[in-house]
Design a protein around this motif. Structure first.
Motif, PDB file in Angstrom:
ATOM      1  N   CYS A   1       0.837  -1.207   0.000  1.00 44.19           N
ATOM      2  CA  CYS A   1       0.000   0.000   0.000  1.00 44.19           C
ATOM      3  C   CYS A   1       0.869   1.252   0.000  1.00 44.19           C
ATOM      4  CB  CYS A   1      -0.924   0.022   1.216  1.00 44.19           C
ATOM      5  SG  CYS A   1      -2.229  -1.192   1.093  1.00 44.19           S
ATOM      6  N   LEU A   2       1.901   1.242   0.851  1.00 42.51           N
ATOM      7  CA  LEU A   2       2.799   2.407   0.903  1.00 42.51           C
ATOM      8  C   LEU A   2       3.571   2.546  -0.403  1.00 42.51           C
ATOM      9  CD1 LEU A   2       4.155   2.057   4.552  1.00 42.51           C
ATOM     10  CD2 LEU A   2       2.574   3.782   3.688  1.00 42.51           C
ATOM     11  N   GLY A   3       3.961   1.392  -0.957  1.00 40.64           N
ATOM     12  CA  GLY A   3       4.700   1.409  -2.227  1.00 40.64           C
ATOM     13  C   GLY A   3       3.894   2.060  -3.336  1.00 40.64           C
ATOM     14  N   SER A   4       2.606   1.821  -3.319  1.00 37.60           N
ATOM     15  CA  SER A   4       1.757   2.347  -4.403  1.00 37.60           C
ATOM     16  C   SER A   4       1.536   3.867  -4.277  1.00 37.60           C
ATOM     17  CB  SER A   4       0.414   1.616  -4.430  1.00 37.60           C
ATOM     18  OG  SER A   4      -0.278   1.873  -3.245  1.00 37.60           O
ATOM     19  N   VAL A   5       1.922   4.426  -3.147  1.00 41.37           N
ATOM     20  CA  VAL A   5       1.758   5.881  -2.973  1.00 41.37           C
ATOM     21  C   VAL A   5       2.774   6.636  -3.850  1.00 41.37           C
ATOM     22  CG1 VAL A   5       1.947   7.800  -1.331  1.00 41.37           C
ATOM     23  CG2 VAL A   5       0.836   5.660  -0.635  1.00 41.37           C
ATOM     24  N   ASN A   6       4.037   6.233  -3.763  1.00 43.00           N
ATOM     25  CA  ASN A   6       5.095   6.949  -4.508  1.00 43.00           C
ATOM     26  C   ASN A   6       5.490   6.280  -5.820  1.00 43.00           C
ATOM     27  OD1 ASN A   6       5.260   8.902  -2.578  1.00 43.00           O
ATOM     28  ND2 ASN A   6       7.078   8.064  -1.565  1.00 43.00           N
ATOM     29  N   TYR A   7       5.207   4.974  -5.904  1.00 44.31           N
ATOM     30  CA  TYR A   7       5.689   4.212  -7.069  1.00 44.31           C
ATOM     31  C   TYR A   7       4.507   3.514  -7.734  1.00 44.31           C
ATOM     32  CZ  TYR A   7       9.611   4.841  -3.866  1.00 44.31           C
ATOM     33  OH  TYR A   7      10.508   5.372  -2.995  1.00 44.31           O
ATOM     34  N   GLN A   8       4.853   2.821  -8.829  1.00 42.43           N
ATOM     35  CA  GLN A   8       3.764   2.163  -9.562  1.00 42.43           C
ATOM     36  C   GLN A   8       4.019   0.677  -9.741  1.00 42.43           C
ATOM     37  OE1 GLN A   8       3.184   4.298 -13.234  1.00 42.43           O
ATOM     38  NE2 GLN A   8       1.592   5.550 -12.258  1.00 42.43           N
ATOM     39  N   PHE A   9       2.907  -0.101  -9.610  1.00 42.24           N
ATOM     40  CA  PHE A   9       2.957  -1.518  -9.980  1.00 42.24           C
ATOM     41  C   PHE A   9       2.675  -1.573 -11.480  1.00 42.24           C
ATOM     42  CE2 PHE A   9       1.772  -1.910  -5.450  1.00 42.24           C
ATOM     43  CZ  PHE A   9       2.736  -2.811  -5.045  1.00 42.24           C
ATOM     44  N   GLY A  10       3.244  -2.474 -12.147  1.00 40.34           N
ATOM     45  CA  GLY A  10       2.984  -2.606 -13.586  1.00 40.34           C
ATOM     46  C   GLY A  10       4.141  -3.300 -14.254  1.00 40.34           C
ATOM     47  N   ASP A  11       4.267  -3.124 -15.550  1.00 40.63           N
ATOM     48  CA  ASP A  11       5.382  -3.739 -16.277  1.00 40.63           C
ATOM     49  C   ASP A  11       6.698  -3.169 -15.762  1.00 40.63           C
ATOM     50  OD1 ASP A  11       3.467  -4.958 -17.799  1.00 40.63           O
ATOM     51  OD2 ASP A  11       3.564  -3.485 -19.421  1.00 40.63           O
ATOM     52  N   VAL A  12       7.720  -4.006 -15.775  1.00 38.32           N
ATOM     53  CA  VAL A  12       9.055  -3.516 -15.440  1.00 38.32           C
ATOM     54  C   VAL A  12       9.718  -3.106 -16.758  1.00 38.32           C
ATOM     55  CG1 VAL A  12      11.332  -4.147 -14.548  1.00 38.32           C
ATOM     56  CG2 VAL A  12       9.257  -4.958 -13.396  1.00 38.32           C
ATOM     57  N   ALA A  13      10.086  -1.847 -16.823  1.00 39.58           N
ATOM     58  CA  ALA A  13      10.619  -1.345 -18.091  1.00 39.58           C
ATOM     59  C   ALA A  13      11.765  -0.381 -17.839  1.00 39.58           C
ATOM     60  CB  ALA A  13       9.498  -0.640 -18.855  1.00 39.58           C
ATOM     61  N   ASP A  14      12.571  -0.154 -18.869  1.00 41.78           N
ATOM     62  CA  ASP A  14      13.567   0.910 -18.789  1.00 41.78           C
ATOM     63  C   ASP A  14      13.379   1.820 -20.000  1.00 41.78           C
ATOM     64  OD1 ASP A  14      14.588  -0.489 -20.885  1.00 41.78           O
ATOM     65  OD2 ASP A  14      16.433  -1.128 -19.877  1.00 41.78           O
ATOM     66  N   SER A  15      14.361   2.663 -20.288  1.00 42.12           N
ATOM     67  CA  SER A  15      14.201   3.623 -21.388  1.00 42.12           C
ATOM     68  C   SER A  15      14.093   2.920 -22.752  1.00 42.12           C
ATOM     69  CB  SER A  15      15.375   4.603 -21.399  1.00 42.12           C
ATOM     70  OG  SER A  15      16.578   3.860 -21.448  1.00 42.12           O
ATOM     71  N   MET A  16      14.562   1.677 -22.782  1.00 46.53           N
ATOM     72  CA  MET A  16      14.524   0.922 -24.040  1.00 46.53           C
ATOM     73  C   MET A  16      13.174   0.236 -24.244  1.00 46.53           C
ATOM     74  SD  MET A  16      17.645   1.372 -25.155  1.00 46.53           S
ATOM     75  CE  MET A  16      17.976   0.093 -26.351  1.00 46.53           C
ATOM     76  N   GLY A  17      12.372   0.166 -23.178  1.00 43.91           N
ATOM     77  CA  GLY A  17      11.064  -0.488 -23.312  1.00 43.91           C
ATOM     78  C   GLY A  17      10.831  -1.514 -22.216  1.00 43.91           C
ATOM     79  N   MET A  18       9.798  -2.357 -22.405  1.00 48.24           N
ATOM     80  CA  MET A  18       9.403  -3.318 -21.374  1.00 48.24           C
ATOM     81  C   MET A  18      10.441  -4.450 -21.240  1.00 48.24           C
ATOM     82  SD  MET A  18       5.897  -5.472 -21.041  1.00 48.24           S
ATOM     83  CE  MET A  18       6.362  -6.742 -22.179  1.00 48.24           C
ATOM     84  N   ILE A  19      10.758  -4.771 -19.983  1.00 48.39           N
ATOM     85  CA  ILE A  19      11.693  -5.883 -19.750  1.00 48.39           C
ATOM     86  C   ILE A  19      10.900  -7.128 -19.300  1.00 48.39           C
ATOM     87  CG2 ILE A  19      13.708  -6.674 -18.437  1.00 48.39           C
ATOM     88  CD1 ILE A  19      14.390  -3.651 -18.056  1.00 48.39           C
ATOM     89  N   TYR A  20      10.086  -6.929 -18.291  1.00 48.75           N
ATOM     90  CA  TYR A  20       9.233  -8.027 -17.825  1.00 48.75           C
ATOM     91  C   TYR A  20       7.784  -7.543 -17.791  1.00 48.75           C
ATOM     92  CZ  TYR A  20      13.661  -9.975 -16.168  1.00 48.75           C
ATOM     93  OH  TYR A  20      14.954 -10.432 -16.091  1.00 48.75           O
ATOM     94  N   ALA A  21       6.887  -8.371 -18.331  1.00 49.18           N
ATOM     95  CA  ALA A  21       5.467  -7.994 -18.337  1.00 49.18           C
ATOM     96  C   ALA A  21       4.905  -8.081 -16.921  1.00 49.18           C
ATOM     97  CB  ALA A  21       4.688  -8.918 -19.265  1.00 49.18           C
ATOM     98  N   ASN A  22       3.862  -7.325 -16.692  1.00 54.34           N
ATOM     99  CA  ASN A  22       3.236  -7.260 -15.364  1.00 54.34           C
ATOM    100  C   ASN A  22       2.870  -8.655 -14.838  1.00 54.34           C
ATOM    101  OD1 ASN A  22       2.174  -5.948 -13.119  1.00 54.34           O
ATOM    102  ND2 ASN A  22       0.116  -6.028 -13.983  1.00 54.34           N
ATOM    103  N   LYS A  23       2.380  -9.504 -15.748  1.00 55.26           N
ATOM    104  CA  LYS A  23       1.935 -10.842 -15.335  1.00 55.26           C
ATOM    105  C   LYS A  23       3.109 -11.674 -14.801  1.00 55.26           C
ATOM    106  CE  LYS A  23      -0.629 -14.794 -17.042  1.00 55.26           C
ATOM    107  NZ  LYS A  23      -1.056 -15.512 -18.248  1.00 55.26           N
ATOM    108  N   GLU A  24       4.239 -11.592 -15.516  1.00 54.67           N
ATOM    109  CA  GLU A  24       5.426 -12.345 -15.086  1.00 54.67           C
ATOM    110  C   GLU A  24       5.931 -11.834 -13.737  1.00 54.67           C
ATOM    111  OE1 GLU A  24       8.663 -12.215 -17.853  1.00 54.67           O
ATOM    112  OE2 GLU A  24       9.981 -13.410 -16.561  1.00 54.67           O
ATOM    113  N   VAL A  25       5.896 -10.531 -13.604  1.00 51.96           N
ATOM    114  CA  VAL A  25       6.362  -9.931 -12.338  1.00 51.96           C
ATOM    115  C   VAL A  25       5.452 -10.357 -11.185  1.00 51.96           C
ATOM    116  CG1 VAL A  25       6.924  -7.766 -11.148  1.00 51.96           C
ATOM    117  CG2 VAL A  25       7.259  -7.954 -13.606  1.00 51.96           C
ATOM    118  N   LEU A  26       4.161 -10.324 -11.463  1.00 49.18           N
ATOM    119  CA  LEU A  26       3.193 -10.702 -10.412  1.00 49.18           C
ATOM    120  C   LEU A  26       3.384 -12.155  -9.981  1.00 49.18           C
ATOM    121  CD1 LEU A  26       0.721  -9.845  -8.716  1.00 49.18           C
ATOM    122  CD2 LEU A  26      -0.727 -10.659 -10.575  1.00 49.18           C
TER     123      LEU A  26
END
Lengths: 309, 265
Positions: B126-151
């Motif tokens: 809950c605290l994490g979702s205040v400042n940060y976001q759950f979702g795909d793991v990505a960098d400037s080049m694009g998505m690295i791991y999809a949200n489903k895999e991370v979950l």
């Protein structure tokens, strides 16, 4: 009724050693169904160890224990379901209320209803304070609560270690009368260890005495306390007479003056009828004459070598 | 004859719910979650960390110290307290067997570890979702791991984190049977854990100590959250094997001690 049912508790050649110390030494006894049996012995005689072994809290070195014919070591659950126990200084979850403590125990005994819990607390005089934490209870109240918990699930055998320890005289009498009534009316069997000899004398049917872990005497209280045949207590009308003339009688071993103008005649081979006739013949004015009544204390001290609890 | 583990567990929960220690443990770990939130909020931003990473970091920090201490304290008091105060005698005079009592205590300890884990996870997430976001793991080049895999990795990390905690509970229960006084049991449990922790590298026994795995699953998941290569095997099998060996040895050892013990005050 089978013989197994007739014997509520049977200890057979029970031994318990702690290193070289033998706390219980080849102890055998039988408590019959529907009787209240006292368990006496000096401090360190092995009473508590024996009682702990009946609930399998202490492992015997050898021997066996049966409760209504069921071996405690091979059929513990079926044996212990008939037994209510209360050990010296019962322990409770002090941060819980008395009622909660009883409820927790009741859940483990399986067949205890809310109504029975309420009745038990009321019977023990704790219903008004049943929701108070046990930490606020006096020692006597804790004893009563422990007894109430032992009675949960309508046991057929109660094993009690010093159940009235710390209770006031009125509370003690109430509890003992209640137990006596349960024995008489419901056929409950009670095996009670107590250091208060008058309790055992007044309320128990049978007594077992142990010393150094060994059973040194047992029997029905009535038989043990049967009056002495040749120790006669005599009171006279008026001023105490001079009895020196009687000393010469062969059958009178000695005469002792007791407090309260009472004289105790120790006879060699005669009884109270003979003494009564002798005193009348010599012109003494006898107001009362009776064989001396034994007390459990006297009996206890005589067999334990004068070692009181 | 009915098994008495469930009624005993029921009683254990009723008792634990009326004592302060479990709540205090949960409160302290919750406060720690908030402190971690405040500290990470001050030093990190949303570009260097996502909510997944924050949560795994928070769980690691909570359970490597404070969580570990409270679980060990709770478990080490479970039997020692009953033995010290004599309540064990009243319980064992009921129609139940010692292994049932012991098993109910173990289940109570495990339940507390799970509750603490769930509470910490919920607060951290809950605290994490205040400042940060759950979702795909990505960098400037694009998505690295999809949200489903991370979950999926997140769920796996969460459940795997219970395995070394179970070993910790068993260790606490073992100490609780070996030491009769609750205060001493707590001191022995915590003292030995930290003594071993400080010396395990020097002595070279680190791979064989279960406490090294307490933050393991969250460490691996943190790699997922950072978008770097991650590898569960073979280390995860070592963790499971080592923790289960500890669980079995401690459970059996404690049960043997408890079954053979005379409980006459």
């Amino acid at each position: 009724m089978s013989s197994d049912d007739n014997v509520a508790l049977r200890l057979d050649d029970l031994c318990k050693s702690y290193g070289r110390i033998r706390a219980v030494d080849h102890l055998s006894l039988e408590v019959h169904s529907g009787e209240m049996a006292g368990f006496l012995g000096p401090n360190g005689a092995g009473k508590s160890t024996t009682l702990y072994m009946t609930s399998r809290l202490v492992h015997p070195s050898s021997g066996s224990i049966e409760i209504f014919g069921r071996n405690v070591w091979y059929g513990f659950k079926s044996a212990i379901r008939y037994v209510g126990t209360m050990f010296e200084t019962p322990s409770f979850y002090e941060y819980l209320s008395a009622r909660k403590n009883v409820e927790l125990t009741g859940r483990l005994r399986g067949n205890v209803t809310d109504r029975e819990i309420g009745e038990n607390l009321e019977r023990m005089g704790l219903s008004e304070r049943q929701n108070d934490k046990v930490s606020t209870y006096s020692h006597g109240m804790k004893q009563r609560l422990g007894l109430g918990m032992a009675l949960l699930g309508r046991p057929r055998l109660l094993v009690l270690d010093e159940p009235t320890d710390g209770m006031d005289p009125e509370g003690t009498r109430e509890v003992l009368n209640f137990l006596r009534e349960k024995v008489r009316n419901d056929g409950l069997t009670v095996f009670v260890s107590s250091h208060l000899l008058y309790e055992v004398e007044e309320y128990c049917d049978r007594v077992f005495v142990i010393n150094h872990g060994r059973l040194i005497s047992s029997g029905k209280v009535k038989e043990i306390l049967a009056p002495h045949d040749n120790v006669i207590q005599v009171a006279f009308h008026g001023k105490p007479p001079d009895l020196t003339g009687l000393i010469k009688e062969e059958s009178i071993k000695n005469i002792e003056r007791l407090p309260g103008e009472l004289f105790e005649f120790n006879l060699a081979d005669k009884d109270s009828v003979w003494l009564n006739n002798l005193l009348l013949k010599r012109g003494y004015k006898v107001s009362s004459l009776a064989p001396k009544r034994r007390t459990l204390k006297e009996f206890f001290l005589s067999i334990t070598g004068g070692k009181n609890e | 004859m009915n098994n008495m583990v469930i009624p005993l567990l029921h009683n254990e929960i009723a008792k634990a719910a009326r004592t302060k220690l479990p709540y205090f443990g949960l409160m302290v770990t919750s406060v720690l979650c908030f402190l971690i939130f405040v500290v990470t909020g001050a030093v990190l931003d949303g570009e260097t960390l996502n909510a997944w990473g924050y949560t795994s970091l928070s769980m690691q920090l909570v359970f490597t110290d404070i969580g570990l201490i409270f679980i060990a304290v709770f478990a080490s008091m479970l039997i020692a307290e009953e033995t010290a105060f004599g309540t064990v005698r009243a319980v064992l005079s009921s129609p139940l067997l010692r292994w049932e009592f012991y098993t109910a205590k173990v289940l109570t300890g495990l339940l507390y570890a799970v509750v603490m884990s769930v509470v910490s996870l919920v607060i951290s997430a809950c605290l994490g979702s205040v400042n940060y976001q759950f979702g795909d793991v990505a960098d400037s080049m694009g998505m690295i791991y999809a949200n489903k895999e991370v979950l999926l990795n997140f769920i796996m990390a969460f459940f795997l984190s219970w395995v070394p905690l179970a070993a910790l509970v068993m260790y606490g229960i073992f100490v609780s049977t070996a030491v009769r006084k609750s205060g001493q049991a707590v001191a022995v449990a915590i003292g030995t854990i930290y003594l071993i922790d400080f010396t395990k590298h020097i002595v070279g026994i680190d791979p064989y100590i279960f406490t090294r795995y307490i933050g393991f699953s969250w460490r691996i998941f943190n790699q997922v959250a950072q978008g770097v290569d991650y590898q569960w095997s073979p280390e995860v099998w070592k963790m499971i094997a080592m923790s289960l060996i500890y669980c079995f040895v401690m459970f059996a050892g404690g049960l043997v001690i408890f079954s053979k013990r005379d409980l006459n005050g």
